[in-house]
Structure formats: C-alpha cells, structure tokens
Write a protein that holds these residues in place. Structure first.
Motif, PDB file in Angstrom:
ATOM      1  N   UNK A  60       0.772  -1.231  -0.065  1.00  0.00           N
ATOM      2  CA  UNK A  60       0.083   0.068   0.053  1.00  0.00           C
ATOM      3  C   UNK A  60       0.815   1.209   0.084  1.00  0.00           C
ATOM      4  N   UNK A  61       1.890   1.117   0.721  1.00  0.00           N
ATOM      5  CA  UNK A  61       2.796   2.321   0.837  1.00  0.00           C
ATOM      6  C   UNK A  61       3.415   2.458  -0.345  1.00  0.00           C
ATOM      7  N   UNK A  62       3.812   1.423  -0.966  1.00  0.00           N
ATOM      8  CA  UNK A  62       4.360   1.516  -2.505  1.00  0.00           C
ATOM      9  C   UNK A  62       3.669   2.243  -3.393  1.00  0.00           C
ATOM     10  N   UNK A  63       2.257   1.919  -3.298  1.00  0.00           N
ATOM     11  CA  UNK A  63       1.385   2.661  -4.314  1.00  0.00           C
ATOM     12  C   UNK A  63       0.981   3.798  -3.592  1.00  0.00           C
ATOM     13  N   UNK A  64       1.562   4.274  -2.725  1.00  0.00           N
ATOM     14  CA  UNK A  64       1.291   5.744  -2.504  1.00  0.00           C
ATOM     15  C   UNK A  64      -0.008   6.018  -1.660  1.00  0.00           C
ATOM     16  N   UNK A  65      -0.632   4.721  -1.234  1.00  0.00           N
ATOM     17  CA  UNK A  65      -1.998   4.873  -0.619  1.00  0.00           C
ATOM     18  C   UNK A  65      -3.207   5.503  -1.630  1.00  0.00           C
ATOM     19  N   UNK A  66      -2.689   5.597  -2.912  1.00  0.00           N
ATOM     20  CA  UNK A  66      -3.968   5.685  -3.862  1.00  0.00           C
ATOM     21  C   UNK A  66      -3.936   4.589  -4.683  1.00  0.00           C
ATOM     22  N   UNK A  67      -4.803   3.608  -4.089  1.00  0.00           N
ATOM     23  CA  UNK A  67      -4.930   2.213  -4.875  1.00  0.00           C
ATOM     24  C   UNK A  67      -5.527   2.329  -6.042  1.00  0.00           C
ATOM     25  N   UNK A  68      -6.482   3.627  -6.383  1.00  0.00           N
ATOM     26  CA  UNK A  68      -7.438   3.745  -7.481  1.00  0.00           C
ATOM     27  C   UNK A  68      -6.426   3.659  -8.726  1.00  0.00           C
ATOM     28  N   UNK A  69      -5.358   4.542  -8.543  1.00  0.00           N
ATOM     29  CA  UNK A  69      -4.526   4.865  -9.810  1.00  0.00           C
ATOM     30  C   UNK A  69      -3.729   3.529 -10.251  1.00  0.00           C
ATOM     31  N   UNK A  70      -3.759   2.526  -9.524  1.00  0.00           N
ATOM     32  CA  UNK A  70      -2.947   1.345  -9.805  1.00  0.00           C
ATOM     33  C   UNK A  70      -3.922   0.183  -9.866  1.00  0.00           C
ATOM     34  N   UNK A  71      -5.025   0.092  -9.216  1.00  0.00           N
ATOM     35  CA  UNK A  71      -5.607  -1.118  -9.152  1.00  0.00           C
ATOM     36  C   UNK A  71      -7.012  -0.938  -9.108  1.00  0.00           C
ATOM     37  N   UNK A  72      -7.886  -2.077  -9.462  1.00  0.00           N
ATOM     38  CA  UNK A  72      -9.065  -1.568  -9.633  1.00  0.00           C
ATOM     39  C   UNK A  72      -9.969  -1.979  -8.259  1.00  0.00           C
ATOM     40  N   UNK A  73      -9.421  -2.710  -7.337  1.00  0.00           N
ATOM     41  CA  UNK A  73     -10.315  -2.647  -5.985  1.00  0.00           C
ATOM     42  C   UNK A  73      -9.148  -2.843  -4.874  1.00  0.00           C
ATOM     43  N   UNK A  74      -9.656  -2.508  -3.689  1.00  0.00           N
ATOM     44  CA  UNK A  74      -8.717  -2.842  -2.473  1.00  0.00           C
ATOM     45  C   UNK A  74      -8.346  -4.138  -2.331  1.00  0.00           C
ATOM     46  N   UNK A  75      -9.266  -4.984  -2.577  1.00  0.00           N
ATOM     47  CA  UNK A  75      -9.044  -6.559  -2.283  1.00  0.00           C
ATOM     48  C   UNK A  75      -8.012  -6.974  -3.143  1.00  0.00           C
ATOM     49  N   UNK A  76      -7.537  -6.383  -4.283  1.00  0.00           N
ATOM     50  CA  UNK A  76      -6.629  -7.018  -4.987  1.00  0.00           C
ATOM     51  C   UNK A  76      -5.061  -6.932  -4.335  1.00  0.00           C
ATOM     52  N   UNK A  77      -4.891  -5.423  -3.722  1.00  0.00           N
ATOM     53  CA  UNK A  77      -3.792  -5.224  -3.179  1.00  0.00           C
ATOM     54  C   UNK A  77      -3.562  -6.080  -1.661  1.00  0.00           C
ATOM     55  N   UNK A  78      -4.576  -6.067  -1.166  1.00  0.00           N
ATOM     56  CA  UNK A  78      -4.594  -6.582   0.097  1.00  0.00           C
ATOM     57  C   UNK A  78      -4.778  -8.231   0.339  1.00  0.00           C
TER      58      UNK A  78
ATOM     59  N   UNK B  62      10.677  -5.723  -7.932  1.00  0.00           N
ATOM     60  CA  UNK B  62       9.950  -6.334  -8.842  1.00  0.00           C
ATOM     61  C   UNK B  62       9.420  -5.175  -9.896  1.00  0.00           C
ATOM     62  N   UNK B  63       9.575  -3.876  -9.440  1.00  0.00           N
ATOM     63  CA  UNK B  63       9.313  -2.776 -10.494  1.00  0.00           C
ATOM     64  C   UNK B  63       8.190  -1.949 -10.072  1.00  0.00           C
ATOM     65  N   UNK B  64       8.363  -0.902 -10.410  1.00  0.00           N
ATOM     66  CA  UNK B  64       7.180   0.135 -10.091  1.00  0.00           C
ATOM     67  C   UNK B  64       5.699  -0.168 -10.484  1.00  0.00           C
ATOM     68  N   UNK B  65       4.877   0.463  -9.957  1.00  0.00           N
ATOM     69  CA  UNK B  65       3.386   0.251 -10.254  1.00  0.00           C
ATOM     70  C   UNK B  65       3.140   1.134 -11.347  1.00  0.00           C
ATOM     71  N   UNK B  66       2.490   0.729 -12.307  1.00  0.00           N
ATOM     72  CA  UNK B  66       1.976   1.602 -13.400  1.00  0.00           C
ATOM     73  C   UNK B  66       0.745   2.071 -13.498  1.00  0.00           C
ATOM     74  N   UNK B  67       0.268   3.181 -13.875  1.00  0.00           N
ATOM     75  CA  UNK B  67      -0.951   3.679 -13.606  1.00  0.00           C
ATOM     76  C   UNK B  67      -1.716   3.125 -14.616  1.00  0.00           C
ATOM     77  N   UNK B  68      -3.194   2.638 -14.034  1.00  0.00           N
ATOM     78  CA  UNK B  68      -3.973   2.185 -15.109  1.00  0.00           C
ATOM     79  C   UNK B  68      -5.146   3.010 -15.440  1.00  0.00           C
ATOM     80  N   UNK B  69      -5.193   4.174 -15.068  1.00  0.00           N
ATOM     81  CA  UNK B  69      -6.335   5.131 -15.585  1.00  0.00           C
ATOM     82  C   UNK B  69      -5.872   5.582 -16.836  1.00  0.00           C
ATOM     83  N   UNK B  70      -6.772   5.630 -17.637  1.00  0.00           N
ATOM     84  CA  UNK B  70      -6.534   5.653 -19.041  1.00  0.00           C
ATOM     85  C   UNK B  70      -6.235   7.255 -19.295  1.00  0.00           C
ATOM     86  N   UNK B  71      -6.573   8.080 -18.433  1.00  0.00           N
ATOM     87  CA  UNK B  71      -6.415   9.725 -18.696  1.00  0.00           C
ATOM     88  C   UNK B  71      -5.481  10.302 -17.874  1.00  0.00           C
TER      89      UNK B  71
END
Lengths: 103, 106
Positions: A60-78, B62-71
């Motif tokens: 979560x910290x790696x994703x910067x706590x903004x899950x929505x810009x990298x995953x589609x739901x919280x469950x995936x990360x956790x 393993x690498x950085x997280x890539x953004x999945x938002x299309x915009x």
C-alpha cells in the motif's frame, strides 16, 4: 453519456505480477525465519499472517496509498496471493527447522 | 533496481548467518544438555535486520506500479502511428462531449 470505467489492462496485469512476486519472496523468507526461530504449527501460522500483513502495508505504501490509480479494487492489493503464498511457507520452514535440529 | 537486488541478497546472507549461529548455539546447548527454547537475542536481532532488508528488497525489486487510469499523464498517446492510411476518424466518437481541459504535451 456515462462512461464505464476502463483500465489499461496490460498495466493492471503487470501490477498484479509485481504483487505476486513480492508476496512469494516474502513468504519464503518468512518460512526461513519461522524455521530458524523454531515456530511450529499455530505460532507459525500467526507469524505467516503477520508477515503477509506487513507485506500488504508495504505494498500500500508503495502504491502511495492511492489504490485507484494502480488497481481496480482494494481487495486486489490486500488479499491477492495471500492464500497462494501459504504454500510457500511450510517448505522452507520445515527445511530450516530440520537443518537446525540435525546439525 | 540493482541496489534493491543487492540489498535483498545481503538480507538473505544475514539470514543464512543467523541460521548458522543458531546451529552452533544448538550444538552448545547439546553439550550443556539444556533445552532449546529459542535462539539467543543477537540472532533474533539479526533475523529482524535480515527481514527488514528482505522486505525492502521485495518491495523495490519487482518494479514500479504502472498507472491504470486511461487519462493519467503517463498513459497519454501523444503520437500517431506512422501508418495512418487505415485510421478512420469519422466514427461515432463525435457524440462524446468535448474535453476542453486536455493540454497538448510536447
């Protein structure tokens, strides 16, 4: 017009792979540590869940706590890979325990 | 990336060293005929240190997280492919409302 949320699937999959690698590696390391410390059965399980919880927080910290810009739901990360990694722990744990007991 | 890998290898080496210390400690206990209740404090400290290094490596390698938002900024398609003969621009996309805040990226 309403837009259905669409995601860049290739990036999503790459992110899932990253999580999977992290969790697998840490479950093996957790197994080695549990074996060295002499944890067995219940204590070992508790230790495993502790390691997975720390991994989740780390991800979560790696994703910067903004899950929505990298995953589609919280469950995936956790939770993803939580149970899959369960298989990764007993083997190195038993191996280390055995090594330490025999030598 | 290489640093993360090195830190990970270092963490694993620390764990191996801790395992070896524990083995020697058990040997000592066998000589003194005492029960093994747990590794000594310095081994526990070593294990914690190794764990911290491995966690750090597992999160960075393993690498950085890539953004999945299309915009989002890094997902913008800023150039046309070279072969634009087959690209059709007269499609139904014209019914989408115009987004006036999209900037041209150089």
């Amino acid at each position: 017009m309403d837009s259905i949320p669409t995601f860049n699937a290739e990036h999503l999959q790459s992110n899932m792979k990253t999580i999977y690698y992290s969790r697998t590696f840490l479950s093996i390391i957790g197994g080695v540590i549990a074996g060295i410390m002499g944890f067995t059965s219940l204590t070992g399980f508790i230790f495993y869940f502790l390691i997975m919880a720390i991994t989740s927080v780390g991800l979560l910290a790696k994703a910067g706590f903004t899950v929505h810009s990298y995953f589609d739901s919280w469950n995936r990360v956790l939770l993803d890979g939580f149970l899959g990694g369960l298989m990764g722990l007993p083997l190195p744990s038993r191996f280390c325990l055995l090594l330490i007991i025999l030598l | 990336m290489a640093l993360g890998f090195a830190v990970g290898v270092f963490g694993v080496l620390i764990l191996f060293h801790a395992a070896y210390s524990t083995i020697q400690y058990r040997g000592l206990l066998k000589i003194m005929e005492e029960e093994f209740s747990g590794p000594p404090m310095n081994v526990v400290a070593e294990l914690l240190l190794g764990l911290v290094f491995c966690i750090w490596a597992a999160l960075t390698v393993p690498g950085k997280f890539l953004s999945i938002q299309p915009y989002s900024e890094e997902n913008r398609i800023v150039s046309l492919p070279a072969n634009s003969d087959f690209m059709i621009f007269n499609h139904r996309g014209k019914v989408f409302p115009l987004e006036m805040d999209v900037k041209l990226k150089h």
